[in-house]
Design an enzyme around this catalytic site. Structure first.
Site, PDB file in Angstrom:
ATOM      1  N   HIS A  30      -9.219   4.137  -0.992  1.00 21.41           N
ATOM      2  CA  HIS A  30      -7.869   3.562  -0.870  1.00 21.41           C
ATOM      3  C   HIS A  30      -7.579   2.602  -2.030  1.00 21.41           C
ATOM      4  CE1 HIS A  30      -4.204   2.055   0.699  1.00 21.41           C
ATOM      5  NE2 HIS A  30      -4.659   1.114   1.490  1.00 21.41           N
TER       6      HIS A  30
ATOM      7  N   CYS B 235       0.816  -1.218   0.000  1.00 22.27           N
ATOM      8  CA  CYS B 235       0.000   0.000   0.000  1.00 22.27           C
ATOM      9  C   CYS B 235       0.845   1.261   0.000  1.00 22.27           C
ATOM     10  CB  CYS B 235      -0.944  -0.009   1.188  1.00 22.27           C
ATOM     11  SG  CYS B 235      -1.836  -1.566   1.319  1.00 22.27           S
TER      12      CYS B 235
END
Lengths: 385, 385
Positions: free
Chosen positions: A333, A83
């Protein structure tokens, strides 16, 4: 090393973007950034993306996206740090410009997450943890962060309400962001009564599954005024670091030591400390993550971030605004894009162009983007020149 | 930009390494390289790997491998450009050292390919092509390179025997390489009668499925003698480039234009031309690829590489030795490791340490590593200081 500036940013509204593919999303954000900067060429590019292989059956994004953007034969490379892939793309581009090898470098991030089933997305995301020692034993990220939250509550007396306030505050901001996936306010009660995912974390403690891209254009600071009409924003500090990938190997679940090491490097390069940071975008993949991170960055003493959040200190109107964009929670996200999306928000605020969510008078912001349960972190400090 | 040197190299014998995992393979090669260099710290690292998500269900290799190598909290980043991932890791490390940000940078590549079924490996490798416009229509890499071979044969009168000679020559070299997966000589007849894979390419025209890793240690050239007892090898030229990812979008199937653009940049940086290159490691994922590549690098005029190979000009004893390591064909092709394996061979030859396969008196070598059907390419030129 040459000083480096951001002279262009591009994004689209993030969400479940069924009608667009990964390549469409990236090119859309890239063209927006190129138009914003007003540059007529790109010398090199970096693409942050976590797992296009598992999400859409496509690797080799450097070639694919340079091709679809129409910029072949320039060098183009995908970078991956789970991420934190987007922030790492910014760092890689920063180093290339700083080195003198290239002048105008496009750095972007992208993820197309909704083309697999939810089980497929959970599997793909879990590859950011230690596959053999965490995932094969049944761990997923909500479960790992739930253990962090339990430990934090036990040690510091964090209340469920304080934790929920992170989501409430980020949605307050995201409601004012036209690029946010969920631009809606959220009540404390809505968070507290949302579906339990991994005790104590509920659905509204978790960032969503998102499609999206974000891009920035970098160049040497001393060429910025010649290349672009945008006011340049200087990248004054960069730091990256790693930690044990598996949570069970850490000495302290609640200390995100990669964030500590990464921000130390960035503060040193920028010649500032946490008290000189006007506002920050941080990696709130789960509400508990934001609390641990803002302590690791030195904004608040250990164990006090929950109280500070409850007291409004991290609100847009507080003394240390955190996630003015809405954060991962409200803005969305798309994992590989998130770190570049943070840079998009910093530049927007530093240009004074954030509209209803503008924090008045900000001169210096920080972005913190992390992979997995904190196994990698990259921090950037940006400032008005 | 600071001048950059290679001061350490590490590898293991490549093959079907069932008893070792990806992390074991990488750490083994890294420890060999660190021992070879004699350095006592690493400041940053890059890992080239094509698809650990699809091959072993693990992304986030920067954190994983920094952790298992015991070097946290240093920055560690995975880079991916399909089969050029390893070479791109070397380039990324080169840029970081050249920039002045870090002094001792570990650059490695790794792939663990045998933990999936052969169909799984074919699927994973195909993600280096254009998934939507090639793979979903049934294309695999043997099929794509077969079209290149057919076109080349039609246009330039390349014979099946000349094509087969590439494999024969590379196995002649690989038979002398203790790290090769298939260190055995191969007769022309064995190639010509091996199983047909994608006409005209037979099994012995194809590089194998391989597990393996390779690592190099980079530092500023002017610190090399202080940091290591090894004779430093200078990276005098670096170039990377992209092309349309899909073969059908290219103007010319047989001109690998990303290789042309990448080597132009590397030659320019090094201040040399193809005639000043003593030997080279090139990306012979299929026999036809070696022929197209050595023409793109300017070693032979277009359409003549088959004849030159048949005449022995690319043999170890010829005037332009190509793939003294055995190439991808004999040494093996753990895709993310291949580009770093090429650097391992260049440094070994330039140190005069290649034993029975040593080319006498070499001072300057070139490595060419490419992704997919040539959608990305990275070229390095290394020389004795």
């Amino acid at each position: 090393m040459r000083d480096v500036a951001v002279i262009g940013i591009g994004i689209q509204r993030w969400g479940e973007l069924w009608e667009r593919s990964l390549r469409d999303l990236f090119v859309e954000a890239a063209l927006n950034a190129i138009r914003d900067a007003g540059v007529e060429r790109i010398d090199s590019m970096y693409v942050g993306c976590m797992s296009p292989g598992l999400f859409i059956g496509q690797e080799h994004l450097g070639s694919l996206l340079a091709d679809y953007l129409g910029v072949c034969p320039i060098p183009a490379l995908r970078v991956e740090s789970a991420c934190a892939s987007g922030g790492m793309a910014v760092r890689a581009g920063f180093i290339e410009v700083a080195s003198g090898l290239s002048d105008i470098v496009l750095v972007g991030g992208v993820e197309k997450m909704t083309d697999v089933s939810s089980g497929g997305a959970t599997y793909a995301l879990a590859t950011a943890a230690d596959a053999e020692y965490e995932v094969y034993q049944g761990a997923t990220f909500p479960g790992l962060y739930a253990m962090v939250a339990r430990d934090y509550m036990r040690r510091y007396g964090l209340t469920r309400e304080q934790l929920a306030q992170v989501a409430v505050k980020n949605h307050d901001n995201g409601a004012l962001n036209p690029h946010a996936q969920f631009p809606s306010k959220l009540s404390l009660e809505a968070v507290m009564t949302s579906t339990m995912v991994a005790d104590p974390l509920r659905l509204m403690d978790c960032s969503p599954i998102t499609d999206g891209a974000a891009v920035a254009i970098l160049c040497p600071l001393n060429m910025a005024n010649e290349l672009s009409k945008q006011p340049p924003v200087k990248i004054s500090g960069v730091g990256a670091a790693t930690d044990h990938i598996a949570l069970h190997d850490r000495k302290d679940f609640c200390e995100f030591s990669a964030t500590v090491a990464a921000c130390e490097r960035a503060y040193k390069m920028a010649g500032v400390g946490p008290e000189q940071i006007d506002f920050a975008e941080v990696h709130d993949c789960f509400t508990i993550a934001e609390l641990c991170v803002i302590e690791a960055l030195g904004f608040f003493p250990r164990g006090t971030a929950g109280q500070a959040t409850w007291a409004g200190e991290t609100a847009r109107t507080g003394k240390k605004p955190i996630n003015t964009s809405g954060g991962l929670k409200s803005k969305g996200h798309p994992v590989g894009a998130t770190g570049v999306g943070q840079i998009h928000e910093l530049v927007t605020q530093l240009r004074g162009a954030a509209g209803a969510r503008q924090v008045p008078g900000v001169k210096r912001g920080l972005a913190q983007n992390m992979g997995g349960s904190g196994g990698s972190t990259v921090v950037h400090i940006l400032e008005v020149v």
